[in-house]
Scaffold this active site. Sequence first.
Site, PDB file in Angstrom:
ATOM      1  N   ASN A  38      39.254  32.632  51.940  1.00 48.54           N
ATOM      2  CA  ASN A  38      39.811  32.202  50.663  1.00 48.54           C
ATOM      3  C   ASN A  38      40.147  33.335  49.773  1.00 48.54           C
ATOM      4  OD1 ASN A  38      39.664  30.272  48.393  1.00 48.54           O
ATOM      5  ND2 ASN A  38      38.114  31.415  47.584  1.00 48.54           N
ATOM      6  N   GLU A  96      41.201  27.171  43.496  1.00 52.14           N
ATOM      7  CA  GLU A  96      40.790  27.801  42.349  1.00 52.14           C
ATOM      8  C   GLU A  96      42.125  27.581  41.383  1.00 52.14           C
ATOM      9  OE1 GLU A  96      38.999  31.662  42.424  1.00 52.14           O
ATOM     10  OE2 GLU A  96      37.979  31.281  44.576  1.00 52.14           O
TER      11      GLU A  96
HETATM   12  O1  G3I Z   1      25.227  37.265  34.976  1.00 51.74           O
HETATM   13  C1  G3I Z   1      25.572  37.081  33.392  1.00 51.74           C
HETATM   14  C2  G3I Z   1      24.389  36.363  32.969  1.00 51.74           C
HETATM   15  O2  G3I Z   1      23.042  36.840  33.166  1.00 51.74           O
HETATM   16  C3  G3I Z   1      24.670  35.916  31.546  1.00 51.74           C
HETATM   17  O3  G3I Z   1      23.771  34.838  31.094  1.00 51.74           O
HETATM   18  C4  G3I Z   1      26.254  35.262  31.657  1.00 51.74           C
HETATM   19  C5  G3I Z   1      26.645  34.873  30.107  1.00 51.74           C
HETATM   20  O4  G3I Z   1      27.616  35.518  29.510  1.00 51.74           O
HETATM   21  O5  G3I Z   1      27.128  36.319  31.874  1.00 51.74           O
HETATM   22  C6  G3I Z   1      26.925  36.468  33.226  1.00 51.74           C
HETATM   23  O6  G3I Z   1      27.994  37.106  34.161  1.00 51.74           O
HETATM   24  C7  G3I Z   1      29.213  36.626  34.213  1.00 51.74           C
HETATM   25  C8  G3I Z   1      29.311  35.655  35.410  1.00 51.74           C
HETATM   26  O7  G3I Z   1      30.880  35.289  35.389  1.00 51.74           O
HETATM   27  C9  G3I Z   1      28.430  34.245  35.055  1.00 51.74           C
HETATM   28  O8  G3I Z   1      28.896  33.899  33.783  1.00 51.74           O
HETATM   29  C10 G3I Z   1      30.015  37.760  34.009  1.00 51.74           C
HETATM   30  O9  G3I Z   1      30.019  38.493  33.313  1.00 51.74           O
HETATM   31  C11 G3I Z   1      31.544  37.351  34.501  1.00 51.74           C
HETATM   32  O10 G3I Z   1      32.225  38.525  34.684  1.00 51.74           O
HETATM   33  C12 G3I Z   1      31.595  36.518  35.727  1.00 51.74           C
HETATM   34  O11 G3I Z   1      32.872  36.008  35.849  1.00 51.74           O
HETATM   35  C13 G3I Z   1      33.026  35.090  37.090  1.00 51.74           C
HETATM   36  C14 G3I Z   1      34.170  36.013  38.153  1.00 51.74           C
HETATM   37  O12 G3I Z   1      34.392  35.242  39.110  1.00 51.74           O
HETATM   38  C15 G3I Z   1      33.403  37.316  38.404  1.00 51.74           C
HETATM   39  O13 G3I Z   1      34.611  38.044  39.304  1.00 51.74           O
HETATM   40  C16 G3I Z   1      33.623  33.921  36.637  1.00 51.74           C
HETATM   41  O14 G3I Z   1      33.048  33.220  35.695  1.00 51.74           O
HETATM   42  C17 G3I Z   1      34.239  33.224  37.722  1.00 51.74           C
HETATM   43  O15 G3I Z   1      35.173  32.037  37.252  1.00 51.74           O
HETATM   44  C18 G3I Z   1      35.349  34.011  38.724  1.00 51.74           C
HETATM   45  O16 G3I Z   1      35.668  33.480  39.858  1.00 51.74           O
HETATM   46  C19 G3I Z   1      36.581  34.117  40.745  1.00 51.74           C
HETATM   47  C20 G3I Z   1      36.009  33.580  41.981  1.00 51.74           C
HETATM   48  O17 G3I Z   1      34.965  33.739  42.421  1.00 51.74           O
HETATM   49  C21 G3I Z   1      37.124  34.120  43.155  1.00 51.74           C
HETATM   50  N1  G3I Z   1      38.373  34.188  42.565  1.00 51.74           N
HETATM   51  C22 G3I Z   1      38.715  34.607  41.415  1.00 51.74           C
HETATM   52  C23 G3I Z   1      37.891  33.830  40.529  1.00 51.74           C
HETATM   53  C24 G3I Z   1      38.289  34.388  39.049  1.00 51.74           C
HETATM   54  O18 G3I Z   1      37.797  35.613  38.724  1.00 51.74           O
END
Ligand code: G3I
Length: 359
Positions: A198, A265
């Site tokens: 992926n 995605e």
């Molecule tokens: O871990 C904390 C948690 O303790 C807290 O309660 C919560 C509330 O704000 O934040 C949490 O961390 C966040 C996490 O998502 C869970 O919500 C991070 O700050 C945030 O950076 C993280 O972002 C995710 C991202 O991947 C990280 O790279 C996105 O939600 C998620 O949609 C995104 O998904 C990725 C795919 O896995 C791979 N491809 C790209 C895609 C978009 O970036």
Amino acid sequence: MRLSTSLLAAAGAVPLATAQLHELAVKAGLQYFGAATDTPGFREREPYPESYSQYDAILEDPKEFGQTTPTNGQKWLFVEPEPGVFNFTEGDYVANLANRTNKILRCHALVWHSQLAPWVETTEWTKEGLREAIVRHITEVAGYYRGRCAHWDVLNEALDEDGTYRKSVFYNVLGEEYIRLAFETAAKVDPEAKLYYNDYGIERPASVKTAGAVRLVKMLKDAGIKVDGVGMQAHLHADNHPSEADLINTIGMYKEVVKEVAFTELDVRIKVPVDEQKLQWQSECYQKVVGACVKTKDVCVGITIWDFYDPFSWVPHVFPGNGASLLWFEDFSKHPAYDGMVNYFGELIEAQGGNATCS
Ligand code: G3I
């Protein structure tokens, strides 16, 4: 790509007025149209918790979404926060939701350089130590979810923008071997799941990264290792997106090396402020993905959008100045792209000789 009045008439009275995405996708020959989702506490922004009931009603509607993926809950950071300590609470929220609402579950992601538990990056690894850690992680996680994951994203984003291997902790210690090890282990642990590579930015045929994805998968195949599919994440831009023909050509390249592909995605970001023109471009982009997938349905099994509700999108957090990339605005009205896809699905179903009317 708009359904003409005559086609609408041919399809029967008000054929598409109540049609929804998953039921149309299935009628068009795909396995699913789905939406990824997160555990409530992890959703990117929480404008008003009372919106959850409206959100959940859309998410759980089986005619709207026949598939789901946890956007975060199965990632290393959450499932193995400390060495050998496993926690499936977050992943289970979405896996259980899939089970309860009869949705196909795509599982995401076993090996990824990002959202790794910190200990994986801070440990001074020997080759043998890292091999064991990868095998234990996949054995526990894929073993725990065995029988529930239709697909596993075994390896996520292992390529750099130039199509060479990303210099992650895994690559730096083990080189290409970690890729073979991940797929070999996943195949042993969950032989029924479709195993996917992926990545993002692998949707255009002329891209060096697309060539890299083809090479990576071919390397596995040549080594006799099971890999079933390529997941095109498709985080696209309203104002500069691949044509339907480009997407079809890219899928043709993957077809040479794997049996199936999926859009895993999908979202289409807009440079804010949103206006009608940008929403129209966005609609066209979503429709191109639908068209490409349906027109290659022998290979393209389905489309997943990366959540469906704008306030829960990752986009504005990572790309300030961009947003509105999904299908429902904050007030739960739908983007024009929703009807754009419904109409285009209808047109494609008609072209296949079917009747787009959905009960
Ligand atoms: O871990 C904390 C948690 O303790 C807290 O309660 C919560 C509330 O704000 O934040 C949490 O961390 C966040 C996490 O998502 C869970 O919500 C991070 O700050 C945030 O950076 C993280 O972002 C995710 C991202 O991947 C990280 O790279 C996105 O939600 C998620 O949609 C995104 O998904 C990725 C795919 O896995 C791979 N491809 C790209 C895609 C978009 O970036």
